[in-house]
Design a protein around this motif. Structure first.
Motif, short mmCIF file in Angstrom:
data_model
loop_
_atom_site.label_atom_id
_atom_site.label_comp_id
_atom_site.label_asym_id
_atom_site.label_seq_id
_atom_site.Cartn_x
_atom_site.Cartn_y
_atom_site.Cartn_z
N GLU A 1 -34.61 49.27 5.57
CA GLU A 1 -34.77 47.85 5.27
C GLU A 1 -34.20 47.50 3.90
O GLU A 1 -33.64 46.42 3.70
N THR A 2 -34.36 48.42 2.95
CA THR A 2 -33.83 48.18 1.61
C THR A 2 -32.31 48.23 1.61
O THR A 2 -31.65 47.37 1.02
N ILE A 3 -31.76 49.22 2.28
CA ILE A 3 -30.30 49.35 2.32
C ILE A 3 -29.68 48.12 2.97
O ILE A 3 -28.69 47.55 2.48
N ALA A 4 -30.27 47.70 4.09
CA ALA A 4 -29.72 46.55 4.80
C ALA A 4 -29.99 45.24 4.03
O ALA A 4 -29.14 44.36 4.01
N GLY A 5 -31.14 45.16 3.39
CA GLY A 5 -31.51 43.91 2.70
C GLY A 5 -30.75 43.70 1.41
O GLY A 5 -30.05 42.70 1.24
N VAL A 6 -30.88 44.65 0.49
CA VAL A 6 -30.22 44.45 -0.80
C VAL A 6 -28.78 44.95 -0.76
O VAL A 6 -28.01 44.69 -1.67
N GLY A 7 -28.43 45.67 0.33
CA GLY A 7 -27.06 46.15 0.49
C GLY A 7 -26.23 45.21 1.35
O GLY A 7 -25.76 44.17 0.89
N SER A 8 -26.09 45.54 2.61
CA SER A 8 -25.15 44.82 3.48
C SER A 8 -25.42 43.32 3.54
O SER A 8 -24.49 42.51 3.58
N ASN A 9 -26.69 42.94 3.56
CA ASN A 9 -26.99 41.51 3.69
C ASN A 9 -26.49 40.72 2.47
O ASN A 9 -26.18 39.54 2.57
N CYS A 10 -26.42 41.39 1.34
CA CYS A 10 -25.88 40.76 0.13
C CYS A 10 -24.41 41.15 -0.09
O CYS A 10 -23.85 40.85 -1.15
#
Lengths: 716, 66
Positions: A365-374
């Protein structure tokens, strides 16, 4: 406790007790702490609590219900934080048996939030003599609450020297409170951080002492701003200490039965994890590439589901970064051991620049949230944000989703450098995202505005910057006030319901139906979707009643599961839970009883939302970004898919239609589908078309208590 | 032509196997159950079991999500 400890702390209140033995998963009492008047007392666990509310989230809801008023707000003194594990919590023979559940009234949603978390606090609290802790009131000065099950003493104390941010505070508490080296093994702390007090997205950090790393580590109760409530009550930390944990500390009714079930799952993990999800080596980051492959990974504020740079942040990358060869379970006996960490990370920004720290995670969730989603595909940026979110006490999911929203607003011209105080918050700008986080930690600048969450930012951008409210409603990925967790659900109507038709807001821990629905086409009708949106939320609620982790349910699968009638439910593992509950409590249950237990608590929570002025059909609304393409850019990026749907489902010829016309036709259809889904789900759950549990449903579930019926009757 | 998941019409080719079909559809999830005309295919036969033309194939993905 040590001389040093006494010298640096001032006791404001003290309560002594004799820890009762744990019997069949329960101590029979909960701990009540009021920080306004410094009172501490014990409350009995009643038969109704055990029979109808089971433990964990159920106990939390029951205690909170009786602690608050109809108009209680998150920052009123009578709001409570309740933490409880559950009757199975604390066993060591079955993987994933150490969860704690936290409930409070959320500063984001103004209704009840529940959040589950690993770490040792909940089980150790039980072994210190308490099935749960209920904290009410607000302290005048900053306090810590210490529950010492060894000496039988609970204290509220001022600790002015204690730092606030978790990675420092965790070490400080161990230094101050552990008399002997062995004490730290059976201590656990709960803390937040400076970011939690300046935002509404504060999380709680639950510690475990990592014997191999010789340091505390932290797992997060992330969702809904519980850390914000914690800091508003002026709590720096909760600390629990118990005697040594043993295999029979939970005193189950039938330990041999538990051992039999546990042995089977341990063997499955040993034999098949390497060829399945590799949870022991990479944990939840295994999902990153898979979500990208299926166009489900959030990219650029959920506009898209994949990105060519995903291999830079996928599971291979994290498996190489995680320190391997250490037992990474977040509770004793968990052989799934997916709680990985990056050791000796050198912090490169902010107040802790230059420190070498352990970064817990990052999880998917962190990788996708602060990573790819941003649009951030630099692993070091993700680690930097992960570390600071945790130590500041900020939820990585809300931070990621709201930062992605801010970035889209920036690129759409709603925000600019002047409004953000100089931050160029474009997709992919990791440095700007990190500085935004530091501003939240300091309570300064644009970070303070962003930290209020998407719902309040939308109102602010409309009133202060003249932004288009419909556009913000469409792209702001929040429902009920809570930011979405990190899955694109545009092509799965069932998962739109899995997010929207939840009690607390769009967190996937009620239901994750995308594969069943979108990919495997196992839920073709509204009735099929409604059945899934009944069964899975009820089933998954149960983990939070008993103190269990969801991951060993379906992140390891027995090889003969494919030959069962309902493979998506993993029937062998469901039967394991039936066995575990029966073996711990001595109460024989069936798999149907398991669902009924959850259904009672789930409906009680829905009624609780009604009591707090929400919980009806209008409150199950979702943003259109979760249903379909908001912008021309989105539509045209998947034009073949959408054009095909216009032809095959709506009988329209996309040739000759403008993109705007095609988007409008698709939107009308999809929004109607969601409303039809609501009808089907409400009916299946025994609710009225307005989403209110019917009286007959409350009676069937045995929760037709007068005060519950009185709330519902106002809406019938 | 074969029918996948009671929805998708996929071009059939000689020698098509479950493994080749999964690759063609870019289905990378590790927990996929394959059935051909209602019969479950053991994973060890994914690379060898032929899918006949006109078959009804199910590629059942179990639940994921954190």
């Amino acid at each position: 406790m040590s001389e040093k400890t006494q010298a640096t702390r001032r006791v404001l209140a003290e309560y002594t007790y004799e820890a009762p033995p744990v019997e069949r998963g329960y101590t029979g009492q909960t701990l009540y702490v009021n920080l306004s008047d410094n009172t501490i007392s014990a409350k009995p666990v009643t038969d109704v609590m055990k029979e109808k509310f089971i433990g964990g989230r159920g106990f939390g809801l029951w205690l909170l219900w009786h602690g608050v008023k109809d108009d209680t707000k998150w920052n009123d003194p009578e709001n409570e934080i309740v933490i409880s594990s559950g009757p199975i919590g604390g066993i060591t023979q079955y993987p994933g048996s150490g969860k704690s559940l936290v409930v409070t009234i959320s500063p984001l949603t103004d209704i009840v939030i529940d959040s589950n978390v690993g770490g040792h606090f909940g089980p150790l609290l039980k072994f210190a003599g308490w099935d749960g802790i209920e904290i009410q009131g607000k302290a005048e000065e900053e306090v810590i609450v210490v529950i010492d099950g060894v000496s039988g003493r609970v204290t509220i104390e001022e600790a002015p020297d204690a730092p606030v941010d978790t990675h420092l505070l965790g070490h400080w508490l161990i230094e101050q409170l552990a008399e002997k080296k062995e004490d730290r093994y059976f201590m656990s702390t709960v803390s937040a951080g400076s970011g939690a007090e300046h935002t509404r997205i504060g999380c709680l950090n639950f510690s475990l002492y990592d014997r191999k790393r010789k340091a505390p580590r932290f797992k997060q109760a992330g969702r809904g701003g519980i850390g914000t409530v914690f800091r508003d009550k002026r709590i720096k930390a909760l600390v629990v200490r118990s005697g040594p944990v043993r295999g029979d500390s939970n005193h189950p009714a039938d330990p041999e039965r538990i051992a039999r079930v546990g042995t089977r799952l341990h063997k499955e993990i040993h034999d098949y994890d390497d060829e399945q999800n590799r949870m022991r080596k990479r944990g939840t980051p295994y999902l990153v590439q898979i979500m990208d492959d299926y166009d489900l990974l959030p990219v650029h504020n959920f506009k898209f589901g994949s990105h060519s740079d995903t291999p830079k942040i996928n599971g291979d990358v994290w498996e190489a970064r995680f320190t391997q060869g250490l037992p990474d379970g977040c509770w004793y006996g968990c052989t799934m051991a997916c709680s990985h960490a990056v050791d000796a990370y050198t912090v490169r920004t902010g107040p802790y620049k230059g420190q070498k720290v352990i970064v817990d995670g990052p999880e998917y969730e962190t990788i996708a949230g602060v990573g790819s989603n941003c649009g951030i595909f630099n692993p070091d940026d993700i680690l930097e944000i992960n570390f600071y979110c945790d130590t500041y006490g900020i939820d990585t999911i809300s931070f990621g989703t709201l930062t992605a929203f801010v970035m889209e607003c920036y690129e759409a011209g709603i925000l600019d450098k002047e409004k953000t105080g100089g931050l160029e918050l474009t997709f992919g700008n990791g440095e700007a995202a990190i500085e935004l986080l530091h501003q939240m930690g300091r309570g300064e600048g644009f970070g303070k505005i962003a930290g209020q969450g998407i719902r309040r930012m939308k109102e602010y951008f409309v009133s202060e910057y003249g932004a288009d409210p419909q556009f913000l409603q469409d792209i702001g990925m929040e429902a009920k006030g809570l930011e979405y967790s990190e899955y694109v659900c545009k092509e799965s109507l069932a998962q739109q319901g899995g997010y929207g038709l939840t009690n607390k807001g769009p967190q996937h821990d009620e239901a994750w139906l995308i594969f069943m629905d979108q990919v495997s086409n196992l839920l073709p009708t509204f009735e099929d979707k409604a059945e899934a949106l009944h069964y899975f939320p009820m089933f998954r609620t149960w983990f939070g009643l008993v103190g269990h982790c969801k991951l060993p349910w379906n992140d390891i699968v027995p090889p003969d599961n494919r030959y069962t009638d309902e493979p998506a439910k993993i029937p062998e593992h469901v039967q394991n839970y039936v066995e575990l509950f029966s073996a711990v409590t001595g109460r024989e249950i069936t798999k149907e009883d398991l669902i009924a237990q959850s259904e009672a608590v789930y409906n009680f929570q829905r009624v609780f939302n009604l009591r707090l002025g929400k919980g009806r059909r209008e409150h199950d609304a979702i943003p259109y970004r979760s249903q379909g393409p908001v912008t021309v850019e989105e539509y045209e990026s998947r034009a073949e898919r959408y054009d095909q749907q216009l032809r095959e489902i709506l009988g329209l010829d996309p040739e000759g239609m403008s993109t705007q016309e095609k988007m409008a036709a698709l939107r009308k259809y999809r929004e109607e589908q969601y409303e039809r889904l609501k009808d089907a789900v409400y009916e299946r759950r025994g609710w009225t078309p307005d989403g209110v549990p019917k009286l007959e449903t409350l009676k069937r579930l045995g929760i037709d208590f007068p005060e519950v019926v009185a709330v519902v009757q106002k809406h019938l | 032509m074969i029918r996948v998941n009671n929805r998708d019409e996929i071009e059939w080719e000689e020698g098509l196997t479950p493994a080749a079909l999964l690759e063609r559809m870019r289905y990378t999830f590790p927990h996929i159950i394959v059935t051909i005309d209602g019969e479950v295919v053991p994973p060890e036969e994914y690379a060898t079991r032929p899918i006949p033309d006109g078959a009804n194939v199910q590629l059942i993905h179990l639940i994921a999500g954190g």
